[in-house]
Write a protein that holds these residues in place. Structure first.
Motif, PDB file in Angstrom:
ATOM      1  N   ILE A 113       0.816  -1.223   0.000  1.00  0.00           N
ATOM      2  CA  ILE A 113       0.000   0.000   0.000  1.00  0.00           C
ATOM      3  C   ILE A 113       0.847   1.269   0.000  1.00  0.00           C
ATOM      4  N   GLY A 114       2.145   1.130   0.320  1.00  0.00           N
ATOM      5  CA  GLY A 114       3.018   2.305   0.311  1.00  0.00           C
ATOM      6  C   GLY A 114       2.740   3.245   1.474  1.00  0.00           C
ATOM      7  N   ILE A 115       3.588   4.240   1.593  1.00  0.00           N
ATOM      8  CA  ILE A 115       3.477   5.188   2.710  1.00  0.00           C
ATOM      9  C   ILE A 115       3.484   6.591   2.136  1.00  0.00           C
ATOM     10  N   ARG A 116       2.588   7.428   2.631  1.00  0.00           N
ATOM     11  CA  ARG A 116       2.543   8.807   2.121  1.00  0.00           C
ATOM     12  C   ARG A 116       3.828   9.539   2.501  1.00  0.00           C
ATOM     13  N   LYS A 117       4.237  10.455   1.615  1.00  0.00           N
ATOM     14  CA  LYS A 117       5.471  11.220   1.853  1.00  0.00           C
ATOM     15  C   LYS A 117       5.464  11.878   3.211  1.00  0.00           C
ATOM     16  N   GLU A 118       4.322  12.497   3.551  1.00  0.00           N
ATOM     17  CA  GLU A 118       4.283  13.262   4.796  1.00  0.00           C
ATOM     18  C   GLU A 118       4.365  12.365   6.025  1.00  0.00           C
ATOM     19  N   SER A 119       4.105  11.052   5.823  1.00  0.00           N
ATOM     20  CA  SER A 119       4.183  10.148   6.966  1.00  0.00           C
ATOM     21  C   SER A 119       5.589   9.616   7.178  1.00  0.00           C
ATOM     22  N   LEU A 120       6.410   9.665   6.120  1.00  0.00           N
ATOM     23  CA  LEU A 120       7.752   9.058   6.223  1.00  0.00           C
ATOM     24  C   LEU A 120       8.572   9.570   7.418  1.00  0.00           C
ATOM     25  N   PRO A 121       8.543  10.890   7.697  1.00  0.00           N
ATOM     26  CA  PRO A 121       9.371  11.344   8.826  1.00  0.00           C
ATOM     27  C   PRO A 121       8.905  10.793  10.181  1.00  0.00           C
ATOM     28  N   ARG A 124       3.487   5.163  16.876  1.00  0.00           N
ATOM     29  CA  ARG A 124       2.943   5.955  15.782  1.00  0.00           C
ATOM     30  C   ARG A 124       2.614   5.023  14.627  1.00  0.00           C
ATOM     31  N   ARG A 125       1.339   4.884  14.322  1.00  0.00           N
ATOM     32  CA  ARG A 125       0.940   4.130  13.140  1.00  0.00           C
ATOM     33  C   ARG A 125       0.546   5.167  12.119  1.00  0.00           C
ATOM     34  N   VAL A 126       1.008   5.004  10.900  1.00  0.00           N
ATOM     35  CA  VAL A 126       0.678   6.026   9.920  1.00  0.00           C
ATOM     36  C   VAL A 126      -0.472   5.535   9.045  1.00  0.00           C
ATOM     37  N   ASP A 127      -1.111   6.490   8.379  1.00  0.00           N
ATOM     38  CA  ASP A 127      -2.205   6.160   7.475  1.00  0.00           C
ATOM     39  C   ASP A 127      -3.241   5.271   8.170  1.00  0.00           C
ATOM     40  N   GLU A 128      -3.699   5.718   9.333  1.00  0.00           N
ATOM     41  CA  GLU A 128      -4.565   4.872  10.168  1.00  0.00           C
ATOM     42  C   GLU A 128      -5.857   4.464   9.456  1.00  0.00           C
ATOM     43  N   ASN A 183      12.184   3.962   1.247  1.00  0.00           N
ATOM     44  CA  ASN A 183      11.676   4.561   0.018  1.00  0.00           C
ATOM     45  C   ASN A 183      10.261   4.051  -0.127  1.00  0.00           C
ATOM     46  N   SER A 184       9.359   4.943  -0.431  1.00  0.00           N
ATOM     47  CA  SER A 184       8.011   4.432  -0.605  1.00  0.00           C
ATOM     48  C   SER A 184       7.209   5.319  -1.530  1.00  0.00           C
ATOM     49  N   ILE A 185       6.469   4.690  -2.400  1.00  0.00           N
ATOM     50  CA  ILE A 185       5.558   5.458  -3.240  1.00  0.00           C
ATOM     51  C   ILE A 185       4.164   5.025  -2.825  1.00  0.00           C
ATOM     52  N   TYR A 186       3.392   5.993  -2.385  1.00  0.00           N
ATOM     53  CA  TYR A 186       2.057   5.693  -1.879  1.00  0.00           C
ATOM     54  C   TYR A 186       1.254   4.931  -2.930  1.00  0.00           C
ATOM     55  N   THR A 187       0.632   3.894  -2.502  1.00  0.00           N
ATOM     56  CA  THR A 187      -0.185   2.974  -3.310  1.00  0.00           C
ATOM     57  C   THR A 187       0.644   2.034  -4.198  1.00  0.00           C
ATOM     58  N   GLN A 188       1.945   2.231  -4.250  1.00  0.00           N
ATOM     59  CA  GLN A 188       2.714   1.335  -5.134  1.00  0.00           C
ATOM     60  C   GLN A 188       3.656   0.386  -4.416  1.00  0.00           C
ATOM     61  N   GLY A 189       4.127   0.757  -3.255  1.00  0.00           N
ATOM     62  CA  GLY A 189       5.018  -0.151  -2.535  1.00  0.00           C
ATOM     63  C   GLY A 189       6.118   0.565  -1.786  1.00  0.00           C
ATOM     64  N   SER A 190       6.816  -0.200  -0.973  1.00  0.00           N
ATOM     65  CA  SER A 190       7.857   0.388  -0.130  1.00  0.00           C
ATOM     66  C   SER A 190       9.128  -0.439  -0.193  1.00  0.00           C
ATOM     67  N   ARG A 238      11.250  13.014  -1.666  1.00  0.00           N
ATOM     68  CA  ARG A 238      10.747  12.910  -0.284  1.00  0.00           C
ATOM     69  C   ARG A 238      10.223  11.514   0.008  1.00  0.00           C
ATOM     70  N   SER A 239       9.888  10.786  -1.058  1.00  0.00           N
ATOM     71  CA  SER A 239       9.399   9.418  -0.860  1.00  0.00           C
ATOM     72  C   SER A 239      10.542   8.447  -0.632  1.00  0.00           C
ATOM     73  N   PHE A 240      11.759   8.909  -0.830  1.00  0.00           N
ATOM     74  CA  PHE A 240      12.893   7.993  -0.767  1.00  0.00           C
ATOM     75  C   PHE A 240      13.910   8.517   0.238  1.00  0.00           C
ATOM     76  N   GLY A 241      14.357   7.626   1.090  1.00  0.00           N
ATOM     77  CA  GLY A 241      15.345   8.060   2.076  1.00  0.00           C
ATOM     78  C   GLY A 241      16.733   8.144   1.486  1.00  0.00           C
ATOM     79  N   ASN A 242      16.920   7.662   0.266  1.00  0.00           N
ATOM     80  CA  ASN A 242      18.283   7.574  -0.252  1.00  0.00           C
ATOM     81  C   ASN A 242      18.431   8.150  -1.660  1.00  0.00           C
ATOM     82  N   VAL A 243      17.615   9.160  -1.935  1.00  0.00           N
ATOM     83  CA  VAL A 243      17.783   9.863  -3.211  1.00  0.00           C
ATOM     84  C   VAL A 243      18.204  11.304  -2.897  1.00  0.00           C
ATOM     85  N   THR A 244      19.365  11.704  -3.393  1.00  0.00           N
ATOM     86  CA  THR A 244      19.843  13.066  -3.152  1.00  0.00           C
ATOM     87  C   THR A 244      19.715  13.837  -4.452  1.00  0.00           C
ATOM     88  N   VAL A 245      18.967  14.938  -4.420  1.00  0.00           N
ATOM     89  CA  VAL A 245      18.780  15.723  -5.646  1.00  0.00           C
ATOM     90  C   VAL A 245      19.703  16.942  -5.594  1.00  0.00           C
TER      91      VAL A 245
END
Ligand code: ADP
Length: 891
Positions: free
Chosen positions: A365-373, A380-384, A414-421, A715-722
């Motif tokens: 189900i993935g995790i929303r960007k704003e929930s990642l932090p 803390r459970r996200v996307d309750e 790294n997570s894209i909401y609705t696509q996977g983590s 923001r969806s990825f913890g390891n992408v530096t732009v």
């Protein structure tokens, strides 16, 4: 007297803070000193003005002090006293006490010391600077206008100096002694506080540990009896109820373990074990357990373990298992369909230490960007809304993060909401030896998990087992769970009872509880081993206990137990342990052990190593394909929007065709940078083969730059530096190359980011264009400027400065002549140019044009390599035919 008593109370008590107590004491000391001088001055017959001022100070300061102390305005009091001392008392004492021929200057030292301690911040600086200034001023005035100084006789001068030295010396001595005393006291207090906190945290830990033990015991009964019910021939409804009890029991157990871990971590008492383990065995165990869960949810479970993982690592296997199980379990929990993939590979190695990188990806189900932090926050459970029906407490990842931190590792998501983590855990471990695990063969490993549906494994009617436990229910659970094996079971409800049995009976195995009144399990084990005439001195003894955790496992091993089983137990676990320990001739095996089938799990064929860092970029104009291939650089393309449709730059449309299409006046063409979703899937794709991405984007200040979209997607990825290249798609290639070089040097993403910032400033990008029509059409320069240039037949040179495109120079005249002048002006022979590489990007040049440009360049300057790169259509749209640019780095 009352006042003195109160003063002493304030000085020794806790009511006031350290600084205030210090201030009170110093002021009292100085006050006493003033009084002494006052008396000495009267005896010595000093000037009356000095005596009056000292007397007034001796009265005024204490009154002022008491009033402001009552008003809780001690800070104001400090300032008033300091001003008064520096600007009133000291000058009076100087001029009326013999000037430099007396002791007044010695009092300046005391004032310096006093003011320095009682004041702080800017007031301290101001007052401290005033002291030498006023002293110098007084000396100067005294010297210039000697009449203003009340003179001392030689005898008086010596006496006054002597008295001042003694009093000031004494005051300083007492003050420093008290400072020392206060310091020692404060230290003692801090130590006591620390001990108190430690004691409290120990008590808390003991409480949780006891509570965990107390709760585990009844759960053991619940789960054990429930398993018995499940084994019976029961109706579907009862079976469903029993299954629910089982599920609830497991959740409760999980929760207790988590709370216990959390309390240990928070009280700083989580200690990591350091022992050798085989990562292959560890992974097999995890896979076996998780594979079944994935199979129950009809998910594919892929495992990809690099064969070069060392065969023996040193670290805390149990905690690493806990981390991985938690993450894989979440991946399964939060995935409705698709697959879960566990990848394990080696990271950097330095000496005997190696980073092991575990990656768990899911299509869930993935995790929303704003929930990642907030993902790693406790409870803390996200996307309750979405997860309401998925069991969980929100503790798991918080524990995982803290364990990883404790091990000096790193976890990124790294997570894209609705696509996977994808969760990536890097854990540094010590490597022992040089052998590697090689290809893991699951089928040959004994990886059965104890919690699968019960299947009887053996019968052993002539074997004998003794179970020792003070809790009757536990004894009954063990008896019932092992009934099918027909093993002969005796039970003892205390250590003493056990010893009576072991004296006369020969048992093949003993299951021993730990915490029992009177004689505990460890003591009982010692007594059985040492029992004179006992029949079980050599018998295998298994600790069967509700004391969970690695410390306990180690304790039992140290105490000489042959094995350790954690409560609550299941029939499978008890049987497996018995099967292992019983003499083989007493055991009759039933059925085959279940083997892991390939139906829903696959050991991935591809064993390709993931790269540590991949460099990616958006539509780059200057890098030739050979370089893109060499460094494995992926490009996210811009889009070219035409009347006929939208095309991917370079891939679906080509430059010459587009330029001839644009010759028709009604053919409108524009470009579009990839959006956030495009970037998200681009990054997700890149992370399949790399653990980190450095993405270099077109200058954020250029219209249509992909930078903001890339940043949002990252923001969806913890390891992408732009990184903002501060350049156009031409020029950006040099930034990309620099990044690749830094990756090869083994720099970390953060270091690369920092170093690139410096390199970016050194890259020179400029173009000469035929006219500004295309650029004004693309919104990069104004229409007015473009028209003016056309009217005047001026060919402008555009230069990148601070991320923006600026018109640099103008040339008038024939194309070729202008080109030469442009090249001569940019490639200055004694300029600061790195001669290793020059990129020439162009739009719509003929072969002859290129040869001409090349000859101009060769005439002017020698480069090791010159690359002519035809720009992609998106850039052609922006600059138009007859454009070319020179791109290089400063040396
Ligand atoms: P929980 O017990 O709720 O699973 P965790 O601490 O393990 O607690 O996870 C915290 C939250 O992170 C979960 O509630 C869930 O919303 C989210 N989460 C964790 N892993 C995943 C995943 N693989 N996919 C989607 N969401 C996840």
């Amino acid at each position: 007297m009352k006042l003195i008593k109160k003063g002493i109370e304030h000085l020794t008590g806790d009511e006031l803070d350290f600084r205030d107590r210090q201030f009170i004491l110093l002021t009292v000391m100085v006050q006493l000193a003033i009084m002494c001088v006052f008396v000495a001055d009267i005896i010595l017959g000093e000037n009356i003005v000095e005596i009056i001022v000292l007397g007034a100070s001796a009265v005024f300061f204490p009154i002022l002090f008491i009033i402001l102390f009552k008003l809780k305005k001690l800070d104001l009091c400090r300032i008033i006293i300091a001003i008064n001392a520096i600007f009133v008392v000291l000058p009076v004492c100087f001029f009326y006490g013999g000037g430099t021929r007396g002791g007044s200057l010695i009092w300046y030292s005391l004032t310096f010391f006093y003011v320095g301690i009682i004041l702080s911040g800017k007031w301290r600086s101001i007052m401290l600077s005033c002291i030498p200034l006023t002293a110098a001023l007084e000396c100067y005035i005294g010297f210039k206008y000697s009449k203003l100084v009340f003179p001392h006789s030689s005898k008086m001068a010596i006496l006054d100096t002597l008295v001042s030295v003694i009093i000031v010396g004494l005051v300083i001595y007492i003050m420093t002694s008290f400072q020392n005393l206060l310091f020692i006291n404060e230290n003692k207090k801090a130590r006591m506080e620390a001990e108190k906190v430690e004691e409290m945290s120990k008590a808390q830990n003991r409480f949780f540990s006891n509570m965990s033990h107390e709760i585990r015991t009844p759960i053991n009964t619940i789960i054990g009896f429930n398993e018995m019910i499940l084994r019976e021939d029961i109706s579907e409804e009862v079976a469903e109820d029993a299954a629910n009890i089982e599920a609830a029991g497991k959740i409760l157990l999980h929760l207790i373990n988590d709370i216990l871990d959390m309390s240990k971590i928070q009280s700083g008492q989580m200690e990591l074990a350091k022992a050798a383990y085989n990562p292959g065995d560890m992974l097999s165990e995890i896979v076996a357990m998780m594979w079944m869960r994935a199979r129950d949810k009809e998910l594919d479970f892929h495992v990809n373990v690099s064969p070069d993982i060392p065969a023996e690592l040193i670290g805390d296997e149990v905690r690493i298992k806990q981390i991985l199980i938690n993450i894989v379990n979440n991946a399964i929990k939060y995935t409705r369909e698709g697959s879960v993939t566990l990848t394990v590979q080696c990271g950097e190695k330095s000496g005997d230490r190696m980073n092991i990188i575990y990656t768990v990806s899911d299509t869930g189900i993935g995790i929303r960007k704003e929930s990642l932090p907030h993902l790693f926050n406790a409870f803390r459970r996200v996307d309750e809304d979405n997860n309401r029906y998925i069991e969980g407490t929100g503790l798991g990842l918080s524990i995982v993060k803290q364990l990883v931190d404790l091990m000096g590792g790193r976890i990124t998501v790294n997570s894209i909401y609705t696509q996977g983590s994808t969760f990536i855990v890097e854990i540094p471990q010590d490597v022992s030896g040089t052998s590697v695990i090689g290809e893991l063969d699951m089928a040959s490993r004994n990886i059965l998990n104890g919690r699968e549906a019960y299947r009887q494994k053996f019968e052993a009617p002539s074997a004998r087992l003794l179970v020792v436990d003070d809790n009757e229910s536990n004894l009954l659970v063990a008896r019932k769970l092992l009934r099918a094996t027909q093993i002969q079971i005796d039970t003892a409800s205390s250590g003493r009872e056990a010893l009576e049995l072991t004296l006369n009976n020969e048992y093949n195995v003993i299951f021993m509880d730990h915490l029992m009144p009177e004689m505990d399990g460890i003591e009982c084990l010692r007594n059985i081993r040492a029992q004179a005439g006992g029949k079980c001195r050599e018998t295998a003894i298994v600790a069967l206990t509700a004391n969970a955790g690695e410390e306990n496992r180690q304790l039992y091993r140290k105490e000489g137990f042959d094995s350790y089983i954690e409560k609550p137990v299941s029939g499978n676990i008890l049987e497996r342990e018995l099967y292992r320990l019983l003499p083989k001739e007493l055991v009759h095996k039933i059925g085959e052990e279940e083997e892991i089938t390939e139906e829903s799990m696959s050991w991935m064929e591809t064993r390709e190593r993931k790269r540590t860092i991949a460099v990616t970029t958006e539509s780059v104009a200057d890098l030739p394909q050979e370089m893109l291939d060499k460094y494995g650089i992926s490009i996210i393309e811009h889009k070219v929007v035409t009347e006929e449709g939208i095309f991917r730059d370079g891939a679906e449309i080509e430059t010459d065709g587009l330029l001839s299409y644009m010759e028709e006046p009604d053919h409108k063409v524009s470009t579009l940078s990839p959006d956030v979703a495009d970037h998200e899937s681009f990054f997700a794709n890149g992370l399949v083969s790399a653990n980190n991405i450095i993405h270099i984007a077109i200058s954020a200040d250029i219209k249509n730059s992909g930078y903001p979209h890339a940043l949002e997607a990252a923001r969806s990825f913890g390891n992408v530096t732009v990184i903002d290249s501060r350049h156009l798609s031409s020029g950006q290639g040099l930034v990309v190359l620099k990044a690749c070089a830094l990756v090869e040097e083994g720099k970390s993403p953060n270091e690369i980011k920092e170093l690139l910032e410096e390199s970016i400033k050194k890259i020179h990008t400029s173009f000469i264009v035929n006219n500004l029509d295309f650029l004004s059409r693309a919104g990069q320069v104004s229409h007015r400027l473009a028209n003016l240039m056309n009217v005047l037949m001026i060919r402008p040179v555009l230069v990148m400065k601070k991320g923006r495109l600026k018109v640099g120079k103008f040339y008038l005249g024939a194309r070729e002549r202008v080109w030469k002048r442009y090249i001569d002006s940019v490639l200055v022979p004694n300029g600061n140019i790195d001669r290793s590489i020059l990129f020439v990007t162009y739009v719509g040049l003929t072969k002859r044009d290129k040869e001409l440009i090349r000859s101009y360049i060769d005439e002017r300057m020698k480069f090791d390599k010159i690359y002519f790169q035809k720009t992609t259509p998106a850039i052609a749209v922006n600059c138009g035919e007859g454009t070319f640019g020179l791109l290089f780095t400063e040396a």
